[in-house]
Motif scaffolding. Structure first.
Motif, mmCIF file in Angstrom:
data_model
loop_
_atom_site.group_PDB
_atom_site.id
_atom_site.type_symbol
_atom_site.label_atom_id
_atom_site.label_comp_id
_atom_site.label_asym_id
_atom_site.label_seq_id
_atom_site.Cartn_x
_atom_site.Cartn_y
_atom_site.Cartn_z
ATOM 1 N N LEU A 1 -9.069 -3.016 1.379
ATOM 2 C CA LEU A 1 -9.848 -1.900 1.920
ATOM 3 C C LEU A 1 -9.709 -0.657 1.056
ATOM 4 C CD1 LEU A 1 -11.661 -0.781 4.148
ATOM 5 C CD2 LEU A 1 -9.592 -0.194 5.424
ATOM 6 N N ILE A 2 -10.853 -0.207 0.548
ATOM 7 C CA ILE A 2 -10.932 1.037 -0.223
ATOM 8 C C ILE A 2 -11.598 2.081 0.664
ATOM 9 C CG2 ILE A 2 -11.765 2.108 -2.351
ATOM 10 C CD1 ILE A 2 -12.182 -0.799 -3.398
ATOM 11 N N VAL A 3 -10.984 3.256 0.787
ATOM 12 C CA VAL A 3 -11.525 4.316 1.637
ATOM 13 C C VAL A 3 -11.898 5.497 0.753
ATOM 14 C CG1 VAL A 3 -11.113 5.869 3.571
ATOM 15 C CG2 VAL A 3 -10.146 3.568 3.591
ATOM 16 N N GLY A 4 -13.188 5.855 0.801
ATOM 17 C CA GLY A 4 -13.653 7.007 0.045
ATOM 18 C C GLY A 4 -13.674 8.250 0.925
ATOM 19 N N VAL A 5 -13.151 9.351 0.389
ATOM 20 C CA VAL A 5 -13.092 10.620 1.115
ATOM 21 C C VAL A 5 -13.865 11.660 0.321
ATOM 22 C CG1 VAL A 5 -11.589 12.347 2.169
ATOM 23 C CG2 VAL A 5 -10.808 9.968 1.964
ATOM 24 N N CYS A 6 -14.845 12.280 0.978
ATOM 25 C CA CYS A 6 -15.677 13.269 0.293
ATOM 26 C C CYS A 6 -14.913 14.575 0.101
ATOM 27 C CB CYS A 6 -16.960 13.517 1.082
ATOM 28 S SG CYS A 6 -17.975 12.047 1.282
ATOM 29 N N TYR B 1 -3.815 0.585 7.441
ATOM 30 C CA TYR B 1 -4.892 -0.359 7.115
ATOM 31 C C TYR B 1 -5.508 -0.085 5.744
ATOM 32 C CZ TYR B 1 -4.417 -0.565 12.158
ATOM 33 O OH TYR B 1 -3.906 -0.646 13.427
ATOM 34 N N VAL B 2 -5.154 1.028 5.126
ATOM 35 C CA VAL B 2 -5.788 1.453 3.872
ATOM 36 C C VAL B 2 -4.988 0.938 2.689
ATOM 37 C CG1 VAL B 2 -6.544 3.434 2.507
ATOM 38 C CG2 VAL B 2 -6.689 3.502 5.022
ATOM 39 N N ASP B 3 -5.680 0.292 1.755
ATOM 40 C CA ASP B 3 -5.026 -0.177 0.532
ATOM 41 C C ASP B 3 -5.201 0.803 -0.622
ATOM 42 O OD1 ASP B 3 -4.102 -2.813 1.451
ATOM 43 O OD2 ASP B 3 -6.227 -3.253 1.649
ATOM 44 N N GLU B 4 -6.279 1.559 -0.590
ATOM 45 C CA GLU B 4 -6.570 2.447 -1.726
ATOM 46 C C GLU B 4 -7.454 3.602 -1.240
ATOM 47 O OE1 GLU B 4 -9.150 1.934 -5.799
ATOM 48 O OE2 GLU B 4 -7.774 0.308 -5.244
ATOM 49 N N VAL B 5 -7.173 4.803 -1.716
ATOM 50 C CA VAL B 5 -7.948 5.993 -1.363
ATOM 51 C C VAL B 5 -8.701 6.471 -2.595
ATOM 52 C CG1 VAL B 5 -7.856 8.387 -0.565
ATOM 53 C CG2 VAL B 5 -6.355 6.673 0.472
ATOM 54 N N TYR C 1 -7.057 13.648 2.060
ATOM 55 C CA TYR C 1 -6.644 12.534 1.200
ATOM 56 C C TYR C 1 -5.286 11.993 1.647
ATOM 57 C CZ TYR C 1 -10.164 14.366 -2.118
ATOM 58 O OH TYR C 1 -11.327 14.812 -2.709
ATOM 59 N N GLU C 2 -4.345 12.901 1.854
ATOM 60 C CA GLU C 2 -2.991 12.482 2.217
ATOM 61 C C GLU C 2 -2.960 11.813 3.587
ATOM 62 O OE1 GLU C 2 -0.066 12.330 0.712
ATOM 63 O OE2 GLU C 2 -1.043 12.917 -1.153
ATOM 64 N N ALA C 3 -3.782 12.304 4.525
ATOM 65 C CA ALA C 3 -3.826 11.677 5.847
ATOM 66 C C ALA C 3 -4.256 10.222 5.741
ATOM 67 C CB ALA C 3 -4.775 12.453 6.761
ATOM 68 N N LEU C 4 -5.238 9.942 4.894
ATOM 69 C CA LEU C 4 -5.735 8.561 4.734
ATOM 70 C C LEU C 4 -4.716 7.676 4.048
ATOM 71 C CD1 LEU C 4 -8.468 7.282 5.532
ATOM 72 C CD2 LEU C 4 -8.471 9.757 5.637
ATOM 73 N N ARG C 5 -3.954 8.225 3.131
ATOM 74 C CA ARG C 5 -2.979 7.421 2.403
ATOM 75 C C ARG C 5 -1.918 6.833 3.332
ATOM 76 N NH1 ARG C 5 0.075 10.065 -2.220
ATOM 77 N NH2 ARG C 5 0.447 7.896 -2.774
ATOM 78 N N HIS C 6 -1.672 7.476 4.464
ATOM 79 C CA HIS C 6 -0.603 7.041 5.358
ATOM 80 C C HIS C 6 -1.119 6.224 6.538
ATOM 81 C CE1 HIS C 6 2.550 9.329 3.324
ATOM 82 N NE2 HIS C 6 1.625 10.245 3.128
ATOM 83 N N CYS C 7 -2.351 5.764 6.443
ATOM 84 C CA CYS C 7 -2.871 4.832 7.446
ATOM 85 C C CYS C 7 -2.537 3.418 6.998
ATOM 86 C CB CYS C 7 -4.384 5.014 7.613
ATOM 87 S SG CYS C 7 -5.117 3.869 8.799
ATOM 88 N N LEU D 1 4.621 -1.069 3.696
ATOM 89 C CA LEU D 1 4.085 -0.099 4.641
ATOM 90 C C LEU D 1 4.921 1.167 4.705
ATOM 91 C CD1 LEU D 1 2.832 -2.229 7.648
ATOM 92 C CD2 LEU D 1 1.510 -0.973 5.971
ATOM 93 N N THR D 2 6.095 1.154 4.121
ATOM 94 C CA THR D 2 6.883 2.380 4.059
ATOM 95 C C THR D 2 6.387 3.302 2.958
ATOM 96 O OG1 THR D 2 8.494 1.312 2.612
ATOM 97 C CG2 THR D 2 8.926 1.256 4.993
ATOM 98 N N GLU D 3 5.469 2.817 2.139
ATOM 99 C CA GLU D 3 4.902 3.612 1.049
ATOM 100 C C GLU D 3 3.428 3.885 1.343
ATOM 101 O OE1 GLU D 3 5.390 1.473 -2.531
ATOM 102 O OE2 GLU D 3 7.580 1.371 -2.394
ATOM 103 N N PRO D 4 2.927 5.062 0.954
ATOM 104 C CA PRO D 4 1.503 5.351 1.172
ATOM 105 C C PRO D 4 0.620 4.527 0.251
ATOM 106 C CG PRO D 4 2.526 7.099 -0.110
ATOM 107 C CD PRO D 4 3.639 6.190 0.313
ATOM 108 N N ALA D 5 -0.643 4.430 0.633
ATOM 109 C CA ALA D 5 -1.600 3.710 -0.206
ATOM 110 C C ALA D 5 -1.790 4.437 -1.532
ATOM 111 C CB ALA D 5 -2.930 3.595 0.535
#
Length: 332
Positions: A95-100, A128-132, A120-126, A28-32
């Protein structure tokens, strides 16, 4: 002594699959990670799951791949809670999160505050997200779902009308691949933008004061002068308020000192009056001294010392003394 083991309580565990290629292990110290062309290089057929099967924890040899997409502009707690729900839909979820992208978003929804790279970067640091997945499609096609080996799509259940469709998730729901999440009331990107628009003057004045130019804030020349004048007025008000506070503090200190002085004066006055009464009062020391002295003087005047026996008698023809007259008066 045994070497200290590292604390792994905050690890991000990415479930591995024997039939997949090597999986990266991160914490969790690393982004997705960002999705590559396809992050599921599975060498076996990707069997279709039902929601009941996934909730029972099957299949046991791989995680359930859940996809959630969105714009995620001004990433806030409502977004994070939706992703938390998506992550916890099943016992073992990837969990894969798609960002338009900006291009698609501006075309179908409107202008965004954050750029696509910021989103994109905001999602990487959540957590619960495994992949953006960057540049996600607006409408999910069967080919896209098969390419990324997606089992289920998570989104709130409100019909999302866009791109000429009453609900872009209608075909996903009909295929049994849709899993609903709940929206968080009271927080949304539109709400945040509404707050900014409502308090636009306040934010414009504050940013002008911080050094932003009128051009950067898209503020006209007249409004810039108005905001700067308002800032000066506010600074003057603040100075006056500061002076008032200091004056109140000074007056309070003076009142406090005056109260102390009056109290001390009253104490000294009572002490002075008490000493005065003790000395000059009806039963005072001065009266007793005066009475004693007066008594001694009167006694001395009424009872003078007798003349010595060998003193000569008064000669005839001489004037009688006071003692002689007084003794003669007493004998009479």
């Amino acid at each position: 002594s045994f070497p200290q083991q590292p604390d792994r309580s905050m690890e991000r565990t990415i479930d591995s699959c024997p039939r997949l290629g090597p999986q990266r292990h991160s914490t969790l110290t690393e982004p997705a990670i960002f999705a590559s062309e396809t992050s599921c290089d599975c060498r076996a057929p990707h069997e279709k799951l039902t929601i009941a099967q996934a909730r029972k924890g099957t299949p046991v040899d791989r995680p359930v791949r859940v996809y959630a997409d969105g714009i995620f502009d001004l990433f806030h707690s409502g977004h994070a809670r939706a992703l938390m729900q998506a992550k916890n839909l099943f016992p073992n979820t990837y969990l894969i999160v798609g960002v338009c992208s900006d291009e698609l978003t501006h075309k179908y929804k409107g202008f965004t505050v954050m750029t696509e790279h910021e989103r994109y970067e905001a999602l990487r640091h959540c957590r619960y997200v495994d992949e953006v997945l960057r540049d996600a499609p607006w409408t999910l096609t069967p080919e896209f779902l098969e390419k990324h080996k997606i089992d289920f799509v998570a989104h709130d259940d409100i019909p999302y009308s866009s791109a000429g469709s009453e609900d872009v998730y209608k075909h996903i729901k009909e295929a049994g691949m849709f899993v609903p999440t709940q929206r968080t009331e009271g927080i949304s990107t539109s709400d945040l933008i509404t707050r900014i628009v409502r308090d636009y003057d306040v934010y414009a004045r504050r940013n002008l004061q911080r050094g932003y130019t009128a051009k950067e804030l898209n503020v006209s020349y007249i409004n810039e002068k108005k905001y700067r004048l308002q800032n000066q007025v506010d600074r003057m008000k603040e100075k006056v308020r500061t002076v008032e506070e200091k004056s109140k503090h000074f007056v309070y200190r003076v009142e406090e000192k005056s109260h102390d002085l009056i109290q001390k004066w009253e104490e000294k006055s009572r002490e002075f009056i008490g000493n005065f009464l003790e000395l000059f009062g009806p039963d005072g020391t001065w009266k007793q001294v005066f009475q004693e002295r007066s008594g001694r003087m009167l006694s001395y005047a009424l009872s003078p010392r007798e003349s010595p026996c060998n003193s000569p008698p008064p000669s005839q023809g001489s004037a009688p003394t006071f003692s002689f007259l007084f003794s003669h008066f007493r004998s009479c």
